[in-house]
Design a protein around this motif. Structure first.
Motif, PDB file in Angstrom:
ATOM      1  N   PHE A   1      35.750  33.143  45.670  1.00 51.26           N
ATOM      2  CA  PHE A   1      35.572  32.349  45.098  1.00 51.26           C
ATOM      3  C   PHE A   1      36.075  31.983  43.791  1.00 51.26           C
ATOM      4  O   PHE A   1      35.681  33.292  43.146  1.00 51.26           O
ATOM      5  N   ASP A   2      36.565  30.551  43.037  1.00 51.28           N
ATOM      6  CA  ASP A   2      36.407  30.507  41.713  1.00 51.28           C
ATOM      7  C   ASP A   2      35.527  29.952  41.402  1.00 51.28           C
ATOM      8  O   ASP A   2      34.448  29.876  42.206  1.00 51.28           O
TER       9      ASP A   2
ATOM     10  N   ALA B   1      30.057  41.935  42.705  1.00 52.16           N
ATOM     11  CA  ALA B   1      29.562  42.057  41.131  1.00 52.16           C
ATOM     12  C   ALA B   1      30.273  41.231  39.843  1.00 52.16           C
ATOM     13  O   ALA B   1      30.207  40.440  38.432  1.00 52.16           O
ATOM     14  N   TYR B   2      30.941  42.428  39.625  1.00 49.63           N
ATOM     15  CA  TYR B   2      31.955  42.556  38.322  1.00 49.63           C
ATOM     16  C   TYR B   2      32.573  41.077  37.545  1.00 49.63           C
ATOM     17  O   TYR B   2      32.757  40.911  36.793  1.00 49.63           O
ATOM     18  N   ASP B   3      33.612  40.863  39.107  1.00 50.68           N
ATOM     19  CA  ASP B   3      34.166  40.086  38.965  1.00 50.68           C
ATOM     20  C   ASP B   3      33.726  38.197  38.793  1.00 50.68           C
ATOM     21  O   ASP B   3      33.353  37.565  37.920  1.00 50.68           O
ATOM     22  N   TRP B   4      32.390  37.968  39.607  1.00 48.53           N
ATOM     23  CA  TRP B   4      31.604  37.024  40.173  1.00 48.53           C
ATOM     24  C   TRP B   4      30.910  36.486  38.331  1.00 48.53           C
ATOM     25  O   TRP B   4      30.247  35.998  37.965  1.00 48.53           O
ATOM     26  N   LEU B   5      30.429  37.910  37.697  1.00 50.62           N
ATOM     27  CA  LEU B   5      29.351  37.731  36.603  1.00 50.62           C
ATOM     28  C   LEU B   5      30.512  38.480  35.072  1.00 50.62           C
ATOM     29  O   LEU B   5      29.560  38.243  34.618  1.00 50.62           O
TER      30      LEU B   5
ATOM     31  N   GLY C   1      35.155  26.619  43.412  1.00 47.94           N
ATOM     32  CA  GLY C   1      34.222  26.884  44.415  1.00 47.94           C
ATOM     33  C   GLY C   1      32.664  27.391  44.688  1.00 47.94           C
ATOM     34  O   GLY C   1      31.991  26.263  45.469  1.00 47.94           O
ATOM     35  N   PHE C   2      32.962  28.023  43.560  1.00 47.92           N
ATOM     36  CA  PHE C   2      30.499  27.389  43.129  1.00 47.92           C
ATOM     37  C   PHE C   2      30.513  26.566  42.888  1.00 47.92           C
ATOM     38  O   PHE C   2      28.943  26.435  43.594  1.00 47.92           O
ATOM     39  N   ASN C   3      31.153  25.209  42.204  1.00 49.41           N
ATOM     40  CA  ASN C   3      30.321  24.541  41.819  1.00 49.41           C
ATOM     41  C   ASN C   3      30.538  23.501  43.802  1.00 49.41           C
ATOM     42  O   ASN C   3      29.499  22.939  43.634  1.00 49.41           O
ATOM     43  N   THR C   4      31.589  23.546  44.285  1.00 53.82           N
ATOM     44  CA  THR C   4      31.458  22.731  45.302  1.00 53.82           C
ATOM     45  C   THR C   4      30.378  23.149  46.160  1.00 53.82           C
ATOM     46  O   THR C   4      29.672  22.418  47.129  1.00 53.82           O
TER      47      THR C   4
ATOM     48  N   VAL D   1      39.462  31.851  47.436  1.00 54.46           N
ATOM     49  CA  VAL D   1      40.327  32.443  46.210  1.00 54.46           C
ATOM     50  C   VAL D   1      40.885  33.100  46.174  1.00 54.46           C
ATOM     51  O   VAL D   1      39.926  34.423  46.540  1.00 54.46           O
ATOM     52  N   TYR D   2      42.233  33.669  46.402  1.00 55.80           N
ATOM     53  CA  TYR D   2      42.848  35.093  45.907  1.00 55.80           C
ATOM     54  C   TYR D   2      43.453  35.398  44.768  1.00 55.80           C
ATOM     55  O   TYR D   2      44.365  34.155  44.598  1.00 55.80           O
ATOM     56  N   ALA D   3      43.179  36.283  44.618  1.00 60.03           N
ATOM     57  CA  ALA D   3      43.992  37.109  42.846  1.00 60.03           C
ATOM     58  C   ALA D   3      45.606  36.532  43.245  1.00 60.03           C
ATOM     59  O   ALA D   3      46.044  35.910  42.055  1.00 60.03           O
ATOM     60  N   SER D   4      46.135  35.665  44.246  1.00 62.08           N
ATOM     61  CA  SER D   4      47.401  36.295  44.599  1.00 62.08           C
ATOM     62  C   SER D   4      48.136  34.400  44.401  1.00 62.08           C
ATOM     63  O   SER D   4      48.669  34.133  44.577  1.00 62.08           O
ATOM     64  N   GLU D   5      46.994  33.918  43.950  1.00 66.67           N
ATOM     65  CA  GLU D   5      47.696  32.198  43.675  1.00 66.67           C
ATOM     66  C   GLU D   5      48.728  31.963  42.670  1.00 66.67           C
ATOM     67  O   GLU D   5      48.630  30.616  42.027  1.00 66.67           O
TER      68      GLU D   5
END
Length: 180
Positions: free
Chosen positions: A42-43, A154-158, A46-49, A24-28
Motif C-alpha cells: 500500500f501507499d 516495516a522499513y518501507d511503511w514507517l 491506500g492506507f488512507n482508504t 501498489v507495486y514499486a513498478s507502477e
C-alpha cells in the motif's frame, strides 16, 4: 506455531488487498526514491482508504482484519521478551522468524493506522535488535526470506517516521543479510 502466524498474516494481507482492491507495486512507473514511501503493498493513499473503510465500517472484512492486526500489535507491546537467536531441534531453522514477522508487520500496521508513537518506538527498538543480529541464518533461505520481508515492510511503511540512524542500520542489515 511459526507456520500458523505466517499463515494468519498472509491471510490478513491477502484479504485486505482483495477486499480493498488497493495494491501498489514499486513498478507502477514511479521512481524508487526515498520520497515515495510507503510503496510496498500500500501507499499512503491506500492506507488512507483502509483507515476510512475501518472508520465507517463500510467493509466488514477490512474491519475484521484491522482488528486482528491491532490485537496482535497490542499483544506484541505487552511481550517484553528480547529477540535472541535460537535454532530449532534440527539446528537448521531459527525459532525467531515468526516472532519477527508478527512484531514487524502487526506493529507497523498499528502505527500506520493510528499514528501512536508507542508503536513506532517498538518497531524502532526491534529493528535495531534485528539489524544487530550476527546474521539471519543464511544456511536456510526461508529464514532470510521471512525476516527480510518483515523488516522490509516495516522499513518501507514507517520510513518517513524512522530515525535516520534506524533507517541506516536497517538498510545495512537488509543489504548484508538478505542481498549479499
Amino acid at each position: 506455531m511459526r507456520k500458523k502466524i505466517t499463515q494468519i498474516l498472509t491471510t490478513i494481507a491477502l484479504s485486505l488487498i482483495s477486499a480493498t482492491g488497493i495494491v501498489v507495486y514499486a513498478s507502477e512507473g514511479r521512481e524508487l526514491t526515498s520520497g515515495n514511501h510507503p510503496r510496498l503493498i500500500f501507499d499512503d493513499k491506500g492506507f488512507n482508504t483502509i483507515r476510512s473503510l475501518v472508520a465507517t465500517g463500510e467493509n466488514e472484512a477490512v474491519a475484521i482484519m484491522h482488528d486482528v492486526l491491532m490485537n496482535m500489535a497490542d499483544a506484541c507491546l505487552k511481550d517484553t521478551s528480547v529477540i535472541r537467536v535460537r535454532m530449532d531441534a534440527s539446528n537448521k531453522r531459527l525459532l525467531i522468524t515468526s516472532t519477527i514477522t508478527k512484531r514487524m508487520i502487526s506493529v507497523s500496521w498499528a502505527y500506520k493506522m493510528t499514528g501512536e508513537k508507542k508503536y513506532l518506538e517498538y518497531v524502532e527498538n526491534n529493528l535495531a535488535t534485528i539489524s544487530s543480529l550476527e546474521n539471519w541464518n543464511p544456511n536456510h533461505f526461508l529464514d532470510v526470506g521471512e525476516i527480510s520481508t518483515a523488516v522490509a515492510l516495516a522499513y518501507d511503511w514507517l520510513y518517513n517516521d524512522l530515525k535516520e540512524s534506524t533507517r541506516k542500520m536497517t538498510l545495512r542489515a537488509l543489504k548484508e543479510y538478505a542481498l549479499e
